[in-house]
Design a protein around this motif. Structure first.
Motif, short mmCIF file in Angstrom:
data_model
loop_
_atom_site.label_atom_id
_atom_site.label_comp_id
_atom_site.label_asym_id
_atom_site.label_seq_id
_atom_site.Cartn_x
_atom_site.Cartn_y
_atom_site.Cartn_z
N GLN A 21 -10.80 -5.13 2.83
CA GLN A 21 -9.77 -6.12 2.50
C GLN A 21 -9.59 -6.20 0.99
O GLN A 21 -10.51 -5.96 0.22
N GLU A 22 -8.38 -6.56 0.58
CA GLU A 22 -8.14 -6.84 -0.83
C GLU A 22 -8.90 -8.10 -1.19
O GLU A 22 -8.95 -9.05 -0.40
N PRO A 23 -9.53 -8.15 -2.37
CA PRO A 23 -10.24 -9.37 -2.74
C PRO A 23 -9.27 -10.52 -2.92
O PRO A 23 -8.15 -10.33 -3.39
N THR A 24 -9.69 -11.69 -2.53
CA THR A 24 -8.84 -12.87 -2.71
C THR A 24 -9.19 -13.52 -4.03
O THR A 24 -10.36 -13.69 -4.37
N MET A 25 -8.17 -13.85 -4.77
CA MET A 25 -8.36 -14.48 -6.07
C MET A 25 -8.31 -15.99 -5.89
O MET A 25 -7.52 -16.49 -5.10
N PRO A 26 -9.14 -16.71 -6.64
CA PRO A 26 -9.08 -18.17 -6.54
C PRO A 26 -7.74 -18.66 -7.08
O PRO A 26 -7.12 -17.99 -7.91
N PRO A 27 -7.29 -19.79 -6.59
CA PRO A 27 -6.00 -20.30 -7.08
C PRO A 27 -6.07 -20.56 -8.58
O PRO A 27 -7.08 -21.03 -9.10
N ARG A 28 -4.99 -20.24 -9.24
CA ARG A 28 -4.94 -20.41 -10.69
C ARG A 28 -4.76 -21.89 -11.03
O ARG A 28 -3.92 -22.56 -10.47
N ARG A 29 -5.55 -22.32 -11.96
CA ARG A 29 -5.45 -23.69 -12.44
C ARG A 29 -5.03 -23.62 -13.91
O ARG A 29 -5.67 -22.95 -14.71
N ASP A 30 -4.01 -24.32 -14.25
CA ASP A 30 -3.54 -24.30 -15.63
C ASP A 30 -4.58 -24.86 -16.60
O ASP A 30 -4.59 -24.51 -17.76
N LYS A 31 -5.47 -25.69 -16.09
CA LYS A 31 -6.50 -26.27 -16.95
C LYS A 31 -7.48 -25.21 -17.45
O LYS A 31 -8.14 -25.41 -18.45
N LEU A 32 -7.58 -24.09 -16.73
CA LEU A 32 -8.47 -23.03 -17.19
C LEU A 32 -7.88 -22.25 -18.36
O LEU A 32 -8.58 -21.52 -19.03
N MET A 87 0.85 -1.16 0.00
CA MET A 87 0.00 0.00 0.00
C MET A 87 0.90 1.24 0.00
O MET A 87 1.79 1.36 0.80
N GLY A 88 0.62 2.14 -0.91
CA GLY A 88 1.44 3.34 -1.03
C GLY A 88 1.07 4.39 0.00
O GLY A 88 0.07 4.29 0.72
N SER A 89 1.88 5.42 0.06
CA SER A 89 1.66 6.51 1.01
C SER A 89 0.35 7.23 0.72
O SER A 89 -0.37 7.61 1.63
N GLU A 90 0.03 7.40 -0.57
CA GLU A 90 -1.21 8.09 -0.94
C GLU A 90 -2.43 7.28 -0.51
O GLU A 90 -3.41 7.85 -0.04
N ASP A 91 -2.36 5.95 -0.67
CA ASP A 91 -3.46 5.09 -0.24
C ASP A 91 -3.66 5.17 1.26
O ASP A 91 -4.78 5.22 1.75
N HIS A 92 -2.55 5.19 2.00
CA HIS A 92 -2.61 5.26 3.45
C HIS A 92 -3.21 6.61 3.89
O HIS A 92 -4.05 6.65 4.80
N ASP A 93 -2.81 7.70 3.24
CA ASP A 93 -3.35 9.02 3.56
C ASP A 93 -4.85 9.06 3.29
O ASP A 93 -5.62 9.60 4.09
N TYR A 94 -5.26 8.49 2.15
CA TYR A 94 -6.68 8.48 1.80
C TYR A 94 -7.47 7.67 2.82
O TYR A 94 -8.54 8.09 3.26
#
Length: 107
Positions: A88-99, A1-8
């Protein structure tokens, strides 16, 4: 997280704290419609600060059962939990090479 994000983020927290101090008259951590109405009627310019903050009736009717008949501290904890989850930052599903059946290679 950058300084600008923290200030905001700090500015948003300060605004929320200011609104809570000015609006929550009984200090229970919940702004009731009556408290909001009295606050806005006391100083109509505050509505410009808050903007359109009251949800539509259909939203209220679907949300009310979640907090109805719960003590104020339980409602406060519920809102704190929801606020924490929404920041919170959204959590991404684990990447599957089959996709990804196509393999791209650069020359």
């Amino acid at each position: 997280m950058g300084s600008e994000d923290h200030d905001y983020e700090d500015q948003v927290k300060e605004l929320i704290d200011l609104v809570m101090v000015m609006t929550d008259q009984n200090n229970d951590g919940v702004i009731t419609f009556e408290e909001f109405s009295e606050y806005v009627h006391h100083d109509i310019l505050c509505i410009e600060l808050l903007g359109s903050v009251l949800p539509r009736d259909c939203i209220i009717s679907s949300f009310l059962p979640l907090i109805k008949e719960k003590p104020p501290h339980a409602v406060s904890l519920y809102f704190a939990h929801e606020r924490h989850n929404s920041l919170q930052e959204p959590t991404m599903p684990p990447r599957r090479d089959k996709l990804y059946p196509v393999r791209l290679e650069l020359p």
